[in-house]
Design an enzyme around this catalytic site. Sequence first.
Site, PDB file in Angstrom:
ATOM      1  CG  ASP A  99      -0.026  -7.924  16.946  1.00 27.81           C
ATOM      2  OD1 ASP A  99      -0.206  -7.443  18.075  1.00 27.81           O
ATOM      3  OD2 ASP A  99       0.282  -7.241  15.959  1.00 27.81           O
ATOM      4  CD  GLU A 137      -2.809  -1.431   2.316  1.00 31.46           C
ATOM      5  OE1 GLU A 137      -3.813  -2.132   2.206  1.00 31.46           O
ATOM      6  OE2 GLU A 137      -2.399  -1.009   3.407  1.00 31.46           O
TER       7      GLU A 137
END
Lengths: 424, 424
Positions: free
Chosen positions: B313, B177
């Site tokens: 995470d 991106e």
Amino acid sequence: MAGERRVVVVGGGFGGLELVSGLRRTPVEITLVDRNNFHLFQPLAYQVATGALSAVEIAVPLRRVFRRQRNVRVVMAEVAGFDLDQRLVRLADLPNGEPGETLPYDVLAVAGGSAYSYFGHDEWAQYAPELKTLEGALHLRSQILSAFEAAEVEPDEARRRAWLTFVVVGAGPTGVEMAGQIAEIAHAVRRDFRSVDTDTARVLLVEAADRVLTAFPPRLSAKAARSLEKLGATPMVDATVVDIGPGRVEVRRNGERETIETRTIVWAAGVTASPLAGELARAIGAEVDRAGRLVVEPDLTLPGHPEVFGLGDMVVVQDGKGGVQQLPGVAPVAMQQGRHVAKEIAQGERKPFRYRDKGNLATIGRSHAVADIKGFQLSGFLAWITWLVVHLFYLIGFQNRLLVLVRWTFSYVTRGRGARVIHD
Amino acid sequence: MAGERRVVVVGGGFGGLELVSGLRRTPVEITLVDRNNFHLFQPLAYQVATGALSAVEIAVPLRRVFRRQRNVRVVMAEVAGFDLDQRLVRLADLPNGEPGETLPYDVLAVAGGSAYSYFGHDEWAQYAPELKTLEGALHLRSQILSAFEAAEVEPDEARRRAWLTFVVVGAGPTGVEMAGQIAEIAHAVRRDFRSVDTDTARVLLVEAADRVLTAFPPRLSAKAARSLEKLGATPMVDATVVDIGPGRVEVRRNGERETIETRTIVWAAGVTASPLAGELARAIGAEVDRAGRLVVEPDLTLPGHPEVFGLGDMVVVQDGKGGVQQLPGVAPVAMQQGRHVAKEIAQGERKPFRYRDKGNLATIGRSHAVADIKGFQLSGFLAWITWLVVHLFYLIGFQNRLLVLVRWTFSYVTRGRGARVIHD
């Protein structure tokens, strides 16, 4: 475009911007120099400090402004000095040490603006950030928001009190607007906190004169003071700041010295002209005035240098009768001067500058303002709508106008919960 | 509310947020601790780095999120450590030196997240900022925009080339991106500059694996690579970064060493778990895995401590068969874990966590994206619209959604001229 007159414009504020765009149809080669890559809509910088707006909504890249104006080149650099004999502008070295460019000119216009002055007490700056630069405003935002966070976890009553005390120095439009918004924030966030009652926050507006907004008629000053009090801010007039240190402001009021314990001090008092005014003055062997301003001829040229112009709030303009024009340091003056200089450059004639005063506006929190438009005095909601429309109108870029309108609508409806994120 | 269970939640990311709001009807007393006063919508942090969005549009104050949830207290502080025996969380000292609070708990949930890891080369960080924090993204924005400014005034051809070379390390969704947007910027600003042709900028996307977006099926990786090339970014696969220094990246590709001269390096490669994972592991005498993650039971509790949860995470979840669940480090996993832990706390039962994969999305510049939704593969405009809707939907706060929509609409129409103001 070889052979065209080279115009160097220093400063991308209101004056520089109007000057450059005033030359869009003139066959000249313009270089616009600014230390930032953006034009800042300074009248709303205080809203960045309160988190009502975010930085990019009041700043627009200079390159974007002049994207379609092919006779302009934008250079992001500091000016190191001028050589008026050789007609050169020397740029400062780049941050990586490479030598700066030297720009030759046929016409030079300097609009370096001004900065807040700490009345010779530069050491106060570390405790009392100012509101004229984007950096200052962002720094203040982080400080104001962190003060509430700190109060929430502070077990000691006296220290919590200090965290919840905000002192704004200087009750001009910026100081008044700032004090009003801090009071509004304190009220708006009261339900966000659990341990602390933010409604008990004190916002003190310290002013050396005997009333707030001295540039306005006394009747409007009184109205503004009442509006401030309604919002929870306290004007302290006839109060002079005598010292600022870590965690405190000392003021003298009615001959007595008072110490205010506070962790957040906002500086919105006196200003001093850009050092570029002094550079130009020295180059012609002249002196600057007490506010560091360069004295220019009635046609805005430098005495003895019809090819050099000075404009904006770093200059003071002679009236041609041995005195100087009394002009406020506001955007409309700089803009009119920019257009005036553009015409002089385009037409080659030198004409005296005359300021056309269209009025004076200041807002006090959500839905209140005072306006003095050619002697016609407005206050309350109507003045506020006027303020809103004028500021939206002069904001550059349609996208910014729309974003600011969205934000203002939201903060009106939600009573001021805006961009309250603490980041560096 | 005395006598109610005290739940301390560390971390206001996607996991912590879902956990706290999942407990809104549960009679507990929650303290949410985060070092920032805001929740960051990390999947869009790269858009802050490219100037497409401004910081406050993807960040929302935690207090505002939980304004109406009366059983939550938000504390802005760093966690210094845990005492699992005494059931205490120790907060770090305040910036002004005052001692930090100690929070007693009945239930503790830690969701500290992760940070980018420089593969043991922390000295690379100064040359290659990362994209996971707001500070990193803002720093990168300033660097990227300044590179074009520097190129404009750089007389030396080789140095100008280096200013116009951008290296993105790591071709996961964020790297892809980012590379796409830098290429778009270079193209969009071509008419803003006079001396330099920004269309000649090189954007290199360095990836150690043999394709971009390895979490996606190869067919979508190939599509993404083609979209990147169309935008002007060059994927360099099978290329390992071996060194980063001032002004250069060294990569090894097919056994050969290559030096890339560049002034702008973006780090979007491997991540490492929050140090809080290690703190908890040490407290129970366990080890973290290679990525610094804490190993938790299938029900997300700490082994031997059913009152302590780890999620997001920074943890790896046992599968109950001697192995661990393979979960990507993305927001949906953390959010589902947050909801799972909320249910466990509310109901007092411990159940194994199961991830329901709803799909994978990545966008490549204006109007292109790839999507892998339960094996159903989408690319192009339809995938991009899906990406847009999903991201707007999960963005917190109606005002932010509206502002981001306004910005995206503008950058779609004006081909990506967004918030390109350089400030600290």
